[in-house]
Design a protein around this motif. Structure first.
Motif: not given
Length: 92
Positions: A5-10
């Protein structure tokens, strides 16, 4: 965060994702219509004839029995009612 996951949660690009949504069974209204149309004795006869055809080598009859009665795909309340060897119906 997880590596997936990326830092934005996606999920990050290139993530294969999961297996997806499982296939739906037949709509319940079709099962209800079938059970309202076919009597218990007709249903038992249909399964008995299919069973006899499967014993004689009919691969489609074997597939139907395996899918509908053993695996439970679209299983109705009647699936457990047919007893082997023309005995009285089984209690489901």
């Amino acid at each position: 965060m997880s590596d997936m996951r990326a830092e934005n949660g996606r999920f990050q690009a290139g993530n294969p994702g999961g297996p997806g949504r499982p296939p739906k069974g037949p709509p319940s209204r079709y099962l209800v219509a079938m059970e309202e149309t076919i009597t218990d004795s007709e249903w038992k006869r249909l399964v008995r004839v299919t069973y006899e055809r499967a014993l004689k080598g009919d691969h489609r009859a074997r597939e139907w029995l395996a899918k509908y009665l053993v695996v439970g795909g679209g299983r109705s309340n009647r699936a457990g009612q047919l007893a082997p060897n023309n005995q009285e119906p089984c209690d489901a």
